[in-house]
Design a protein around this motif. Structure first.
Motif, PDB file in Angstrom:
ATOM      1  N   GLU A   2      -5.373  14.499   0.422  1.00  0.00           N
ATOM      2  CA  GLU A   2      -5.274  15.338  -0.778  1.00  0.00           C
ATOM      3  C   GLU A   2      -4.536  14.608  -1.890  1.00  0.00           C
ATOM      4  OE1 GLU A   2      -3.835  19.276  -0.717  1.00  0.00           O
ATOM      5  OE2 GLU A   2      -4.854  19.662   1.188  1.00  0.00           O
ATOM      6  N   LYS A   3      -4.858  15.008  -3.115  1.00  0.00           N
ATOM      7  CA  LYS A   3      -4.138  14.419  -4.255  1.00  0.00           C
ATOM      8  C   LYS A   3      -2.717  14.973  -4.308  1.00  0.00           C
ATOM      9  CE  LYS A   3      -7.607  12.834  -7.322  1.00  0.00           C
ATOM     10  NZ  LYS A   3      -7.682  12.413  -8.693  1.00  0.00           N
ATOM     11  N   MET A   4      -1.795  14.187  -4.814  1.00  0.00           N
ATOM     12  CA  MET A   4      -0.428  14.695  -4.953  1.00  0.00           C
ATOM     13  C   MET A   4       0.202  14.207  -6.245  1.00  0.00           C
ATOM     14  SD  MET A   4       1.371  12.500  -1.888  1.00  0.00           S
ATOM     15  CE  MET A   4       2.990  13.224  -1.957  1.00  0.00           C
ATOM     16  N   SER A  48      -6.486   5.890  -2.190  1.00  0.00           N
ATOM     17  CA  SER A  48      -7.562   5.186  -2.897  1.00  0.00           C
ATOM     18  C   SER A  48      -7.148   4.693  -4.284  1.00  0.00           C
ATOM     19  CB  SER A  48      -8.790   6.099  -3.008  1.00  0.00           C
ATOM     20  OG  SER A  48      -8.412   7.316  -3.620  1.00  0.00           O
ATOM     21  N   ASP A  49      -6.105   5.269  -4.887  1.00  0.00           N
ATOM     22  CA  ASP A  49      -5.716   4.827  -6.227  1.00  0.00           C
ATOM     23  C   ASP A  49      -4.856   3.568  -6.152  1.00  0.00           C
ATOM     24  OD1 ASP A  49      -7.034   6.898  -7.438  1.00  0.00           O
ATOM     25  OD2 ASP A  49      -5.265   8.197  -7.522  1.00  0.00           O
ATOM     26  N   GLU A  50      -5.043   2.717  -7.181  1.00  0.00           N
ATOM     27  CA  GLU A  50      -4.175   1.541  -7.261  1.00  0.00           C
ATOM     28  C   GLU A  50      -2.964   1.909  -8.113  1.00  0.00           C
ATOM     29  OE1 GLU A  50      -4.885  -3.077  -8.159  1.00  0.00           O
ATOM     30  OE2 GLU A  50      -4.682  -1.808  -9.920  1.00  0.00           O
ATOM     31  N   ILE A  51      -1.809   1.911  -7.471  1.00  0.00           N
ATOM     32  CA  ILE A  51      -0.590   2.357  -8.163  1.00  0.00           C
ATOM     33  C   ILE A  51       0.344   1.165  -8.326  1.00  0.00           C
ATOM     34  CG2 ILE A  51       1.343   3.976  -8.065  1.00  0.00           C
ATOM     35  CD1 ILE A  51      -0.653   5.400  -5.883  1.00  0.00           C
ATOM     36  N   GLY A  59       1.982   0.594  -1.934  1.00  0.00           N
ATOM     37  CA  GLY A  59       1.009   0.993  -0.918  1.00  0.00           C
ATOM     38  C   GLY A  59       1.483   2.224  -0.168  1.00  0.00           C
ATOM     39  N   PHE A  60       0.536   3.001   0.293  1.00  0.00           N
ATOM     40  CA  PHE A  60       0.899   4.190   1.069  1.00  0.00           C
ATOM     41  C   PHE A  60       0.988   3.799   2.537  1.00  0.00           C
ATOM     42  CE2 PHE A  60      -0.088   8.109   3.357  1.00  0.00           C
ATOM     43  CZ  PHE A  60       0.893   8.920   2.833  1.00  0.00           C
ATOM     44  N   GLU A  61       2.151   3.951   3.089  1.00  0.00           N
ATOM     45  CA  GLU A  61       2.336   3.600   4.496  1.00  0.00           C
ATOM     46  C   GLU A  61       2.846   4.832   5.228  1.00  0.00           C
ATOM     47  OE1 GLU A  61       3.614  -0.463   5.992  1.00  0.00           O
ATOM     48  OE2 GLU A  61       4.923  -0.058   4.292  1.00  0.00           O
ATOM     49  N   PRO A  62       1.932   5.634   5.727  1.00  0.00           N
ATOM     50  CA  PRO A  62       2.422   6.832   6.396  1.00  0.00           C
ATOM     51  C   PRO A  62       3.258   6.479   7.621  1.00  0.00           C
ATOM     52  CG  PRO A  62       0.029   6.641   6.655  1.00  0.00           C
ATOM     53  CD  PRO A  62       0.473   5.510   5.775  1.00  0.00           C
ATOM     54  N   TYR A  63       2.843   5.449   8.331  1.00  0.00           N
ATOM     55  CA  TYR A  63       3.566   5.059   9.545  1.00  0.00           C
ATOM     56  C   TYR A  63       4.031   3.613   9.457  1.00  0.00           C
ATOM     57  CZ  TYR A  63       1.602   9.300  11.402  1.00  0.00           C
ATOM     58  OH  TYR A  63       1.262  10.606  11.582  1.00  0.00           O
ATOM     59  N   VAL A  64       5.248   3.391   9.906  1.00  0.00           N
ATOM     60  CA  VAL A  64       5.772   2.020   9.930  1.00  0.00           C
ATOM     61  C   VAL A  64       6.287   1.722  11.334  1.00  0.00           C
ATOM     62  CG1 VAL A  64       6.349   1.917   7.478  1.00  0.00           C
ATOM     63  CG2 VAL A  64       8.048   2.769   9.093  1.00  0.00           C
TER      64      VAL A  64
END
Ligand code: URA
Length: 244
Positions: A2-4, A48-51, A59-64
């Protein structure tokens, strides 16, 4: 996904605080897909967006997943009122409040601790039926015998009467201070297991160091107390860890 809101995303990922992101937005330091964004409520798709923040890709890293070389005297807990914990050893730039150790080592045990925020993964690898092999280097006071090796291989019964699964034992070397250094491979994680296994053979563990979990070996170049993210190759291995 989802978008946030971009400000929520930055704070949830602990990239910076809500106040800092407001400041960065105001200064025009935030770009999404090549456009400068100034509104805190701008909606993004982190996958999907380049931030970019100050030109740096976020980068989105939900898990590390981090490898820690635990020194003696540190507890494998997320918090402790008096003692230093494994979380206290994480460098500030890697720290996240949702991290925890996937599996515990005793306070006096050194070596490989896997830190993660992936609860499902930790649950899978720690489940009693997962049988992931763990390798330890152990310093004991007496020489080991063929009878010790055979008893470990058959599945030793602890003094408490508890049975252990078959384990591998072999001598590595004669250590300092008259200790015998051996390698033990177990595929379960009972409380104080290695110490109790040697106790059952009237031997005593003096030094204990974990060097492997499943397919992952402790990076010997990581200094004691050092912590780093798993590299790409190790992340591939970790995906397999619960299938060993
Ligand atoms: N076995 C032990 O006795 N202690 C540890 O920390 C790990 C395995």
């Amino acid at each position: 996904m989802e978008k946030m809101r971009i400000d929520r995303y930055f704070s949830s990922q602990e990239i910076c605080s809500r106040r800092e992101i407001k400041e960065a937005l105001r200064k025009g330091l935030v770009m999404v897909n090549g456009t400068v964004i100034k509104q805190a409520d701008f909606k993004i798709n982190p996958e999907s967006d380049e931030i970019l923040l100050s030109g740096k890709r976020i980068g989105f890293e939900p898990y590390v997943y981090y490898m820690l070389n635990k020194p003696q005297g540190v507890v494998s807990a997320t918090e402790d009122k008096k003692q230093k914990t494994v979380l206290d050893l994480i460098p500030p730039e890697l720290y996240r409040s949702d991290l925890f150790p996937a599996g515990r080592l005793d306070k006096d045990t050194t070596g490989f601790v896997l830190l993660t925020n992936d609860g499902d993964f930790a649950h899978r690898i720690l489940a009693p039926k997962s049988h992931i092999e763990k390798t330890y280097h152990v310093g004991v006071i007496h020489e080991i015998t063929q009878a010790d090796i055979d008893t470990f291989a058959q599945g030793i019964t602890l003094k408490s009467g508890e049975h252990c699964l078959p384990a591998k034992l072999r001598k590595l070397s004669d250590g300092n201070d008259g200790l015998t250094i051996c390698e033990v491979i177990i595929c379960e994680g009972k409380y104080h297991q290695i110490k109790k296994m040697f106790e059952a053979r009237e031997n005593k563990v003096v030094t204990l160091r974990r060097v492997r979990m499943g397919k992952l070996w402790l990076d010997e170049t990581l200094p004691e107390g050092g912590c780093r993210p798993l590299n790409k190759d190790e992340c591939v291995l970790i995906a397999d860890l619960d299938r060993v």
